[in-house]
Design a protein around this motif. Structure first.
Motif, PDB file in Angstrom:
ATOM      1  N   LEU A   7     -40.356  37.098 -21.660  1.00 26.40           N
ATOM      2  CA  LEU A   7     -39.365  36.416 -21.743  1.00 26.40           C
ATOM      3  C   LEU A   7     -39.133  35.314 -20.454  1.00 26.40           C
ATOM      4  O   LEU A   7     -38.443  34.737 -20.496  1.00 26.40           O
ATOM      5  N   ALA A   8     -39.983  35.644 -19.407  1.00 30.04           N
ATOM      6  CA  ALA A   8     -39.911  35.029 -18.237  1.00 30.04           C
ATOM      7  C   ALA A   8     -40.364  33.583 -18.303  1.00 30.04           C
ATOM      8  O   ALA A   8     -41.388  33.207 -17.469  1.00 30.04           O
ATOM      9  N   ILE A   9     -39.837  32.619 -18.923  1.00 30.43           N
ATOM     10  CA  ILE A   9     -40.253  31.212 -19.195  1.00 30.43           C
ATOM     11  C   ILE A   9     -38.997  30.463 -18.609  1.00 30.43           C
ATOM     12  O   ILE A   9     -37.738  30.779 -18.797  1.00 30.43           O
ATOM     13  N   PRO A  10     -39.504  29.633 -17.467  1.00 27.95           N
ATOM     14  CA  PRO A  10     -38.329  28.853 -16.956  1.00 27.95           C
ATOM     15  C   PRO A  10     -37.518  28.032 -18.104  1.00 27.95           C
ATOM     16  O   PRO A  10     -38.154  27.535 -19.035  1.00 27.95           O
ATOM     17  N   GLY A  11     -36.162  28.207 -17.808  1.00 32.08           N
ATOM     18  CA  GLY A  11     -35.438  27.482 -18.904  1.00 32.08           C
ATOM     19  C   GLY A  11     -34.839  28.227 -20.066  1.00 32.08           C
ATOM     20  O   GLY A  11     -33.973  27.873 -20.679  1.00 32.08           O
ATOM     21  N   ASN A  12     -35.329  29.432 -19.974  1.00 31.44           N
ATOM     22  CA  ASN A  12     -35.110  30.209 -21.352  1.00 31.44           C
ATOM     23  C   ASN A  12     -33.715  31.085 -21.175  1.00 31.44           C
ATOM     24  O   ASN A  12     -33.596  31.260 -19.956  1.00 31.44           O
ATOM     25  N   GLU A  13     -33.030  31.205 -21.963  1.00 28.58           N
ATOM     26  CA  GLU A  13     -31.817  31.919 -21.973  1.00 28.58           C
ATOM     27  C   GLU A  13     -32.058  33.063 -22.629  1.00 28.58           C
ATOM     28  O   GLU A  13     -32.496  33.287 -23.708  1.00 28.58           O
ATOM     29  N   ILE A  14     -31.368  34.135 -21.960  1.00 24.31           N
ATOM     30  CA  ILE A  14     -31.402  35.853 -22.294  1.00 24.31           C
ATOM     31  C   ILE A  14     -30.208  36.197 -22.666  1.00 24.31           C
ATOM     32  O   ILE A  14     -29.257  36.252 -21.691  1.00 24.31           O
ATOM     33  N   ALA A  15     -29.800  36.570 -23.849  1.00 23.43           N
ATOM     34  CA  ALA A  15     -28.409  37.228 -23.988  1.00 23.43           C
ATOM     35  C   ALA A  15     -28.629  38.676 -24.231  1.00 23.43           C
ATOM     36  O   ALA A  15     -29.640  39.139 -24.582  1.00 23.43           O
ATOM     37  N   LEU A  16     -27.724  39.133 -23.619  1.00 20.45           N
ATOM     38  CA  LEU A  16     -27.602  40.831 -23.762  1.00 20.45           C
ATOM     39  C   LEU A  16     -26.203  41.172 -23.560  1.00 20.45           C
ATOM     40  O   LEU A  16     -25.194  40.684 -23.243  1.00 20.45           O
ATOM     41  N   ARG A  17     -25.972  42.501 -24.172  1.00 19.31           N
ATOM     42  CA  ARG A  17     -24.648  43.249 -23.899  1.00 19.31           C
ATOM     43  C   ARG A  17     -24.772  44.397 -22.990  1.00 19.31           C
ATOM     44  O   ARG A  17     -25.828  45.226 -22.750  1.00 19.31           O
ATOM     45  N   VAL A  18     -23.751  44.486 -22.100  1.00 24.11           N
ATOM     46  CA  VAL A  18     -23.726  45.366 -20.952  1.00 24.11           C
ATOM     47  C   VAL A  18     -22.896  46.304 -21.077  1.00 24.11           C
ATOM     48  O   VAL A  18     -21.670  46.180 -21.691  1.00 24.11           O
ATOM     49  N   THR A  19     -23.095  47.653 -20.913  1.00 26.11           N
ATOM     50  CA  THR A  19     -22.527  48.850 -20.732  1.00 26.11           C
ATOM     51  C   THR A  19     -22.305  49.175 -19.470  1.00 26.11           C
ATOM     52  O   THR A  19     -23.325  49.910 -18.897  1.00 26.11           O
ATOM     53  N   PRO A  20     -21.199  49.068 -18.876  1.00 26.84           N
ATOM     54  CA  PRO A  20     -20.969  49.582 -17.489  1.00 26.84           C
ATOM     55  C   PRO A  20     -20.803  51.257 -17.511  1.00 26.84           C
ATOM     56  O   PRO A  20     -20.502  51.749 -18.473  1.00 26.84           O
ATOM     57  N   ARG A  75     -18.630  41.574 -21.986  1.00 28.17           N
ATOM     58  CA  ARG A  75     -19.489  42.433 -22.032  1.00 28.17           C
ATOM     59  C   ARG A  75     -20.666  41.799 -22.604  1.00 28.17           C
ATOM     60  O   ARG A  75     -21.904  42.089 -22.302  1.00 28.17           O
ATOM     61  N   ASP A  76     -20.822  40.552 -23.368  1.00 24.56           N
ATOM     62  CA  ASP A  76     -21.976  39.790 -23.919  1.00 24.56           C
ATOM     63  C   ASP A  76     -21.996  38.857 -22.851  1.00 24.56           C
ATOM     64  O   ASP A  76     -21.174  37.900 -22.500  1.00 24.56           O
ATOM     65  N   LYS A  77     -23.209  38.736 -22.356  1.00 21.10           N
ATOM     66  CA  LYS A  77     -23.652  37.726 -21.180  1.00 21.10           C
ATOM     67  C   LYS A  77     -24.723  37.016 -21.755  1.00 21.10           C
ATOM     68  O   LYS A  77     -25.678  37.500 -22.410  1.00 21.10           O
ATOM     69  N   VAL A  78     -25.068  35.753 -20.911  1.00 25.02           N
ATOM     70  CA  VAL A  78     -26.311  34.927 -21.320  1.00 25.02           C
ATOM     71  C   VAL A  78     -26.609  34.668 -19.705  1.00 25.02           C
ATOM     72  O   VAL A  78     -25.905  33.964 -19.080  1.00 25.02           O
ATOM     73  N   PHE A  79     -27.792  34.841 -19.515  1.00 24.13           N
ATOM     74  CA  PHE A  79     -28.422  34.238 -18.220  1.00 24.13           C
ATOM     75  C   PHE A  79     -29.366  33.241 -18.593  1.00 24.13           C
ATOM     76  O   PHE A  79     -30.171  33.176 -19.540  1.00 24.13           O
ATOM     77  N   ARG A  80     -29.532  32.314 -17.708  1.00 26.37           N
ATOM     78  CA  ARG A  80     -30.764  31.328 -17.854  1.00 26.37           C
ATOM     79  C   ARG A  80     -31.797  31.701 -16.478  1.00 26.37           C
ATOM     80  O   ARG A  80     -31.169  31.927 -15.519  1.00 26.37           O
ATOM     81  N   LEU A  81     -33.139  31.637 -16.922  1.00 22.24           N
ATOM     82  CA  LEU A  81     -34.192  31.679 -15.849  1.00 22.24           C
ATOM     83  C   LEU A  81     -34.392  30.451 -15.473  1.00 22.24           C
ATOM     84  O   LEU A  81     -34.894  29.440 -16.059  1.00 22.24           O
ATOM     85  N   ASP A  82     -34.270  30.300 -14.138  1.00 23.48           N
ATOM     86  CA  ASP A  82     -34.593  28.841 -13.322  1.00 23.48           C
ATOM     87  C   ASP A  82     -35.903  28.886 -12.777  1.00 23.48           C
ATOM     88  O   ASP A  82     -36.579  29.914 -12.825  1.00 23.48           O
TER      89      ASP A  82
END
Length: 82
Positions: A7-20, A75-82
């Motif tokens: 998944l480590a492609i520049p510009g890729n958006e990664i969605a995930l759910r977090v449980t603290p 809890r639902d987050k989206v990260f972008r890989l720059d």
């Protein structure tokens, strides 16, 4: 440790759910998508910082390359890989 290097492609958006406040730090891949479990409490951005560290390690990239674009207090987050 889950390997997410594909998944480590520049510009890729990664969605995930977090449980603290989980029993251990880990990322799981399931039918619903990615789930991140972190041991820290969701106060003052501590959980977000732990998720960034965990996700960067799983992707094999530097923490500075990940940007939280959605879900700072959710809890639902989206990260972008720059």
């Amino acid at each position: 440790m889950t390997d997410l290097s594909h998944l480590a492609i520049p510009g890729n958006e990664i969605a995930l759910r977090v449980t603290p406040k989980a029993s251990r730090n880990e990322i799981r891949v399931g039918e619903e998508g990615l789930r991140a479990y972190v041991t820290v409490v969701p106060e003052n951005g501590k959980a977000n910082a732990a998720v960034v560290k965990l996700l960067a390690k799983a992707l094999g990239v530097a923490k500075s390359r990940l940007t939280l674009i959605r879900g700072e207090t959710a809890r639902d987050k989206v990260f972008r890989l720059d």
